[in-house]
Design a protein around this motif. Structure first.
Motif, PDB file in Angstrom:
ATOM      1  N   ALA A   1       0.847  -1.186   0.000  1.00 35.80           N
ATOM      2  CA  ALA A   1       0.000   0.000   0.000  1.00 35.80           C
ATOM      3  C   ALA A   1       0.883   1.237   0.000  1.00 35.80           C
ATOM      4  O   ALA A   1       1.888   1.292   0.712  1.00 35.80           O
ATOM      5  CB  ALA A   1      -0.913   0.018   1.226  1.00 35.80           C
ATOM      6  N   PHE A   2       0.505   2.225  -0.817  1.00 40.78           N
ATOM      7  CA  PHE A   2       1.133   3.541  -0.732  1.00 40.78           C
ATOM      8  C   PHE A   2       0.575   4.232   0.502  1.00 40.78           C
ATOM      9  O   PHE A   2      -0.637   4.165   0.759  1.00 40.78           O
ATOM     10  CB  PHE A   2       0.758   4.405  -1.936  1.00 40.78           C
ATOM     11  N   ILE A   3       1.424   4.909   1.258  1.00 47.92           N
ATOM     12  CA  ILE A   3       0.940   5.785   2.321  1.00 47.92           C
ATOM     13  C   ILE A   3       1.482   7.180   2.022  1.00 47.92           C
ATOM     14  O   ILE A   3       2.668   7.352   1.738  1.00 47.92           O
ATOM     15  CB  ILE A   3       1.333   5.292   3.734  1.00 47.92           C
ATOM     16  N   SER A   4       0.580   8.157   2.033  1.00 41.52           N
ATOM     17  CA  SER A   4       0.980   9.511   1.658  1.00 41.52           C
ATOM     18  C   SER A   4       0.118  10.536   2.395  1.00 41.52           C
ATOM     19  O   SER A   4      -0.943  10.191   2.915  1.00 41.52           O
ATOM     20  CB  SER A   4       0.818   9.696   0.141  1.00 41.52           C
ATOM     21  N   PRO A   5       0.575  11.788   2.439  1.00 44.78           N
ATOM     22  CA  PRO A   5       1.848  12.293   1.917  1.00 44.78           C
ATOM     23  C   PRO A   5       2.966  12.149   2.945  1.00 44.78           C
ATOM     24  O   PRO A   5       2.786  12.460   4.108  1.00 44.78           O
ATOM     25  CB  PRO A   5       1.549  13.765   1.639  1.00 44.78           C
ATOM     26  N   PHE A   6       4.122  11.683   2.478  1.00 42.19           N
ATOM     27  CA  PHE A   6       5.251  11.460   3.369  1.00 42.19           C
ATOM     28  C   PHE A   6       5.952  12.776   3.710  1.00 42.19           C
ATOM     29  O   PHE A   6       6.264  13.061   4.852  1.00 42.19           O
ATOM     30  CB  PHE A   6       6.234  10.481   2.719  1.00 42.19           C
ATOM     31  N   PHE A   7       6.226  13.548   2.668  1.00 40.30           N
ATOM     32  CA  PHE A   7       6.808  14.883   2.797  1.00 40.30           C
ATOM     33  C   PHE A   7       5.910  15.824   1.994  1.00 40.30           C
ATOM     34  O   PHE A   7       5.047  15.368   1.243  1.00 40.30           O
ATOM     35  CB  PHE A   7       8.227  14.927   2.215  1.00 40.30           C
ATOM     36  N   PRO A   8       6.092  17.137   2.102  1.00 38.63           N
ATOM     37  CA  PRO A   8       5.326  18.040   1.239  1.00 38.63           C
ATOM     38  C   PRO A   8       5.518  17.657  -0.229  1.00 38.63           C
ATOM     39  O   PRO A   8       6.634  17.425  -0.688  1.00 38.63           O
ATOM     40  CB  PRO A   8       5.916  19.420   1.555  1.00 38.63           C
ATOM     41  N   SER A   9       4.422  17.583  -0.946  1.00 35.51           N
ATOM     42  CA  SER A   9       4.436  17.115  -2.329  1.00 35.51           C
ATOM     43  C   SER A   9       5.266  18.012  -3.236  1.00 35.51           C
ATOM     44  O   SER A   9       5.272  19.238  -3.081  1.00 35.51           O
ATOM     45  CB  SER A   9       2.991  17.039  -2.844  1.00 35.51           C
ATOM     46  N   ILE A  10       5.942  17.393  -4.196  1.00 32.35           N
ATOM     47  CA  ILE A  10       6.698  18.137  -5.203  1.00 32.35           C
ATOM     48  C   ILE A  10       5.766  18.546  -6.345  1.00 32.35           C
ATOM     49  O   ILE A  10       5.831  19.656  -6.851  1.00 32.35           O
ATOM     50  CB  ILE A  10       7.866  17.280  -5.744  1.00 32.35           C
ATOM     51  N   SER A  11       4.853  17.645  -6.734  1.00 31.66           N
ATOM     52  CA  SER A  11       3.989  17.910  -7.886  1.00 31.66           C
ATOM     53  C   SER A  11       2.695  18.635  -7.517  1.00 31.66           C
ATOM     54  O   SER A  11       2.147  19.358  -8.330  1.00 31.66           O
ATOM     55  CB  SER A  11       3.669  16.603  -8.621  1.00 31.66           C
ATOM     56  N   LYS A  12       2.204  18.445  -6.285  1.00 34.76           N
ATOM     57  CA  LYS A  12       0.980  19.130  -5.834  1.00 34.76           C
ATOM     58  C   LYS A  12       1.385  20.160  -4.795  1.00 34.76           C
ATOM     59  O   LYS A  12       1.529  19.840  -3.618  1.00 34.76           O
ATOM     60  CB  LYS A  12      -0.005  18.145  -5.191  1.00 34.76           C
ATOM     61  N   LYS A  13       1.580  21.389  -5.226  1.00 37.73           N
ATOM     62  CA  LYS A  13       2.080  22.432  -4.332  1.00 37.73           C
ATOM     63  C   LYS A  13       1.156  22.616  -3.130  1.00 37.73           C
ATOM     64  O   LYS A  13      -0.055  22.719  -3.269  1.00 37.73           O
ATOM     65  CB  LYS A  13       2.219  23.763  -5.085  1.00 37.73           C
TER      66      LYS A  13
ATOM     67  N   SER B   1       1.688  17.193   7.108  1.00 37.74           N
ATOM     68  CA  SER B   1       1.550  15.745   7.228  1.00 37.74           C
ATOM     69  C   SER B   1       2.335  15.176   8.411  1.00 37.74           C
ATOM     70  O   SER B   1       3.442  15.609   8.705  1.00 37.74           O
ATOM     71  CB  SER B   1       2.036  15.074   5.946  1.00 37.74           C
ATOM     72  N   THR B   2       1.732  14.198   9.059  1.00 36.78           N
ATOM     73  CA  THR B   2       2.424  13.492  10.134  1.00 36.78           C
ATOM     74  C   THR B   2       2.539  12.001   9.806  1.00 36.78           C
ATOM     75  O   THR B   2       2.838  11.196  10.679  1.00 36.78           O
ATOM     76  CB  THR B   2       1.649  13.656  11.466  1.00 36.78           C
ATOM     77  N   VAL B   3       2.303  11.651   8.543  1.00 34.00           N
ATOM     78  CA  VAL B   3       2.323  10.248   8.133  1.00 34.00           C
ATOM     79  C   VAL B   3       3.646   9.578   8.495  1.00 34.00           C
ATOM     80  O   VAL B   3       3.674   8.477   9.039  1.00 34.00           O
ATOM     81  CB  VAL B   3       2.036  10.125   6.608  1.00 34.00           C
ATOM     82  N   MET B   4       4.756  10.276   8.222  1.00 32.09           N
ATOM     83  CA  MET B   4       6.066   9.671   8.481  1.00 32.09           C
ATOM     84  C   MET B   4       6.229   9.337   9.968  1.00 32.09           C
ATOM     85  O   MET B   4       6.757   8.279  10.315  1.00 32.09           O
ATOM     86  CB  MET B   4       7.194  10.587   8.018  1.00 32.09           C
TER      87      MET B   4
END
Length: 196
Positions: free
Chosen positions: A114-126, A132-135
């Motif tokens: 499974a993908f879990i997101s967003p890990f860091f602030p997105s590069i493609s979706k400003k 995010s606190t996923v990490m």
């Protein structure tokens, strides 16, 4: 494990770049082109070397799997809730997306990862993933059956942080396709993956 997700729009020479990434050690390519019709998707797949078809993951037009010997399919969170994946479980490898660790921990073992997101602030979706606190929550994972793939804002500089947090792999999108040299960026990311 290192995965790449295609951009929604067409990139010049995209199939050639994809083939080169496979030659450089890409594990899986997620084909996410929601605007493509079946004919356009067929042409896109045909541009990729058939020796890599076993490493392709379809997000749409699953019926093309049989025609191209592709047995990996990805289902969005909504599709999972609506159980649209049920007919694909046998003889196929399925993956999905989650946005919190609790949902991930509750996934059944039919999901390979499974993908879990967003890990860091997105590069493609400003602006996406700034808070995010996923990490931080990955350490609460307790699902030994399903691999966890970090997604969102991952580039060569941050890739080791994602693995240090405890994911089994990463998915790259913006870092690759927002670059003028996608193959070079992929190689840099690949070199920075910690040895397991």
């Amino acid at each position: 494990m290192i995965l790449v997700i295609t951009p929604e729009t067409i990139v010049p020479n995209e199939p050639e770049i994809i083939n080169q990434m496979f030659y450089e050690g890409l594990d899986l390519l997620h084909i996410r082109k929601p605007w493509m019709n079946k004919e356009e998707m067929t042409d896109f797949i045909n541009g990729i070397d058939s020796s890599f078809y076993a490493q392709l993951v379809l997000h749409t037009h699953y019926e093309l799997g049989k025609e191209h010997n592709i047995s990996r399919f990805h289902f969005r969170e909504q599709d999972r809730k609506e159980e649209k994946y049920k007919e694909f479980i046998n003889e196929n490898i399925i993956s999905t997306s989650v946005h919190d660790i609790i949902t991930y921990n509750n996934l059944e073992k039919e999901w390979e990862y499974a993908f879990i997101s967003p890990f860091f602030p997105s590069i493609s979706k400003k602006g996406y993933g700034l808070d995010s606190t996923v990490m931080d929550h990955v350490k609460q994972r307790n699902n030994p059956e399903v691999k966890l793939i970090g997604l969102g804002g991952i580039d060569a500089d941050h890739i080791h942080e994602a693995f240090d947090a405890g994911v089994d792999g990463v998915a790259l999108l913006g870092a690759i396709w927002e670059s003028n040299e996608p193959l070079k960026v992929f190689k840099e990311c690949r070199q920075n993956v910690p040895l397991s």
